[in-house]
Design a protein around this motif. Structure first.
Motif, PDB file in Angstrom:
ATOM      1  N   CYS A 226      15.010  -3.357   4.369  1.00  0.00           N
ATOM      2  CA  CYS A 226      14.519  -3.981   5.615  1.00  0.00           C
ATOM      3  C   CYS A 226      13.712  -5.226   5.298  1.00  0.00           C
ATOM      4  O   CYS A 226      12.504  -5.167   5.107  1.00  0.00           O
ATOM      5  N   LEU A 227      14.398  -6.349   5.241  1.00  0.00           N
ATOM      6  CA  LEU A 227      13.706  -7.616   5.009  1.00  0.00           C
ATOM      7  C   LEU A 227      13.279  -8.242   6.339  1.00  0.00           C
ATOM      8  O   LEU A 227      12.602  -9.256   6.328  1.00  0.00           O
TER       9      LEU A 227
ATOM     10  N   GLN B 281      11.943   6.857   5.742  1.00  0.00           N
ATOM     11  CA  GLN B 281      10.840   7.293   6.589  1.00  0.00           C
ATOM     12  C   GLN B 281       9.713   6.253   6.603  1.00  0.00           C
ATOM     13  O   GLN B 281       9.081   6.008   7.639  1.00  0.00           O
ATOM     14  N   TRP B 282       9.467   5.635   5.471  1.00  0.00           N
ATOM     15  CA  TRP B 282       8.407   4.628   5.385  1.00  0.00           C
ATOM     16  C   TRP B 282       8.833   3.274   5.954  1.00  0.00           C
ATOM     17  O   TRP B 282       8.016   2.358   6.051  1.00  0.00           O
ATOM     18  N   GLY B 283      10.097   3.120   6.296  1.00  0.00           N
ATOM     19  CA  GLY B 283      10.570   1.878   6.901  1.00  0.00           C
ATOM     20  C   GLY B 283      10.934   0.788   5.918  1.00  0.00           C
ATOM     21  O   GLY B 283      11.074  -0.379   6.296  1.00  0.00           O
ATOM     22  N   LEU B 284      11.140   1.163   4.651  1.00  0.00           N
ATOM     23  CA  LEU B 284      11.538   0.161   3.662  1.00  0.00           C
ATOM     24  C   LEU B 284      13.047  -0.053   3.639  1.00  0.00           C
ATOM     25  O   LEU B 284      13.520  -1.118   3.234  1.00  0.00           O
TER      26      LEU B 284
ATOM     27  N   LYS C   1       0.809  -1.224   0.000  1.00  0.00           N
ATOM     28  CA  LYS C   1       0.000   0.000   0.000  1.00  0.00           C
ATOM     29  C   LYS C   1       0.845   1.278   0.000  1.00  0.00           C
ATOM     30  O   LYS C   1       0.311   2.382  -0.029  1.00  0.00           O
ATOM     31  N   VAL C   2       2.177   1.131   0.023  1.00  0.00           N
ATOM     32  CA  VAL C   2       3.050   2.307   0.017  1.00  0.00           C
ATOM     33  C   VAL C   2       3.060   2.918  -1.383  1.00  0.00           C
ATOM     34  O   VAL C   2       3.209   2.214  -2.385  1.00  0.00           O
ATOM     35  N   ALA C   3       2.909   4.234  -1.438  1.00  0.00           N
ATOM     36  CA  ALA C   3       2.806   4.927  -2.737  1.00  0.00           C
ATOM     37  C   ALA C   3       4.185   5.196  -3.317  1.00  0.00           C
ATOM     38  O   ALA C   3       4.656   6.348  -3.393  1.00  0.00           O
TER      39      ALA C   3
END
Length: 384
Positions: free
Chosen positions: A383-384, A363-366, A312-314
């Motif tokens: 970030c797996l 910022q989104w944590g990816l 759902k991340v844009a």
């Protein structure tokens, strides 16, 4: 003229192989356990992710079996060619970056792991012809698709400070027809007799040593010999799901253990036909290959869950492209993303744009910043 030692093919009891069953009991058990764990993992994959694993393992085998012989193959281009030629998904057409020799090798590896029919002289010669489609190695002509015919000795030589060292000398060319016929009789008939009790792993390891000892072609014996190994293991595993072709990449293990591989071959070829040490080494390589293939499955599943978590991340097109490449098997720098690499991967043309995109991903944590480096060396891990 033979020098340095007597070779096994000169012995009166050639080719009666011997080994210690007890010494190999634990190594063979470890190989079977590793294979069972791998098959269990593979059985949990859907078709799309299974194809990703196969594409990665075919690529590793293609690159590594060539590298063992000092031939460099572009991994990314080979992967694209493998995916397209073996119908393992959708990939960009990069065939212009793949040499005819690499295309031939891909065909050989596919044939050795998907076509389980008997091994014949004609099949071996077809593999050799595929490996050298131009009939040359660089500018030097080579006898292609035929066993060597020269009366000159076929020697494995390395240069030292005191002169050339002969590691091995193969049987003369006038013995090859008989020797190959005897090898193929064992390979296709005798070794597959259930009463002999040869596991697929053991059969493949013996077959590779035997083929390398005969060294029947002017060049390419290592790559073809490892395909012979592949075919033996596939033929000996009828319980393997038919939709799973390549589930290992032994050559990638051998490439990292190349010196030991050459040393073990040389020792066995100068030995007394007791090949326990060679078999122990080769079986360990197979076990390691199964374990690394299992890690490849884990990686594919990690990546799949990564995209599920962040569906759902844009993401913009640049961010998605950079993440896809960094998560792929051919990622450079072990998957690290830097500002400079981001610009190169996305063609965004601006370090400012790259910094902004990376900051968003963080910022989104990816991705997360490597705490060990900073400033212009700042790099990010997915970030797996």
């Amino acid at each position: 003229m033979l020098i340095e030692s007597t070779y096994i093919w000169q012995r009166p009891d050639w080719p009666i192989w011997r080994w210690s069953t007890e010494a190999l009991r634990l190594p063979l058990s470890a190989a079977e356990d590793a294979r069972a764990r791998l098959l269990d993992k593979l059985g949990q994959l859907d078709d799309e992710h299974r194809q990703q694993v196969e594409a990665e393992l075919y690529t590793r085998e293609t690159v590594s079996t060539s590298a063992i012989e000092g031939v460099q193959v572009d991994a990314a281009a080979a992967r694209s060619s493998i995916i397209r030629r073996l119908k393992l998904g959708v990939a960009p057409n990069r065939d212009w970056q793949v040499t005819d020799q690499t295309r031939g090798l891909i065909d050989i590896l596919a044939d050795s792991s998907q076509n389980l029919s008997v091994l014949t002289k004609e099949r071996l010669k077809a593999w050799h012809e595929a490996l050298f489609p131009s009939g040359r190695i660089g500018l030097m002509p080579i006898l292609t698709g035929e066993f060597r015919a020269s009366a000159e000795p076929m020697q494995v030589i390395s240069a030292t400070r005191t002169g050339d060292r002969v590691h091995y000398e193969a049987p003369p060319s006038d013995r090859l027809d008989g020797e190959i016929a005897r090898f193929l009789q064992w390979y296709n008939v005798e070794s597959r007799d259930d009463r002999l009790g040869l596991t697929a792993t053991l059969r493949g390891c013996i077959a590779h040593l035997w083929f390398e000892t005969l060294h029947p072609f002017e060049d390419g014996n290592g790559r073809i010999g490892r395909a012979v190994w592949d075919l033996a293991m596939m033929q000996g595993n009828p319980q393997q799901p038919s939709h799973i072709a390549r589930i290992w990449a032994v050559s990638s293990v051998i490439h990292r253990r190349k010196k030991e591989y050459w040393d073990q071959l040389e020792s066995a070829q100068k030995g007394d036909l007791d090949i326990t040490r060679w078999l122990s080494f080769a079986i360990d390589c197979v076990t390691q290959a199964y374990s690394e293939a299992a890690a490849c499955v884990d990686r594919v599943m990690q990546v799949a869950w990564f995209w599920v978590r962040h569906r759902k991340v844009a993401l913009n097109e640049r961010q998605r492209k950079a993440l896809n490449i960094a998560l792929s098997g051919d990622a450079l720098d072990d998957g690290w993303l830097t500002n400079r690499r981001y610009v190169k991967l996305t063609q965004c043309g601006s370090a400012v744009t790259a910094s902004r995109d990376l900051a968003q991903l963080e910022q989104w944590g990816l991705i997360q910043r490597d705490p060990e480096v900073g400033g212009r060396s700042t790099r990010y891990e997915i970030c797996l």
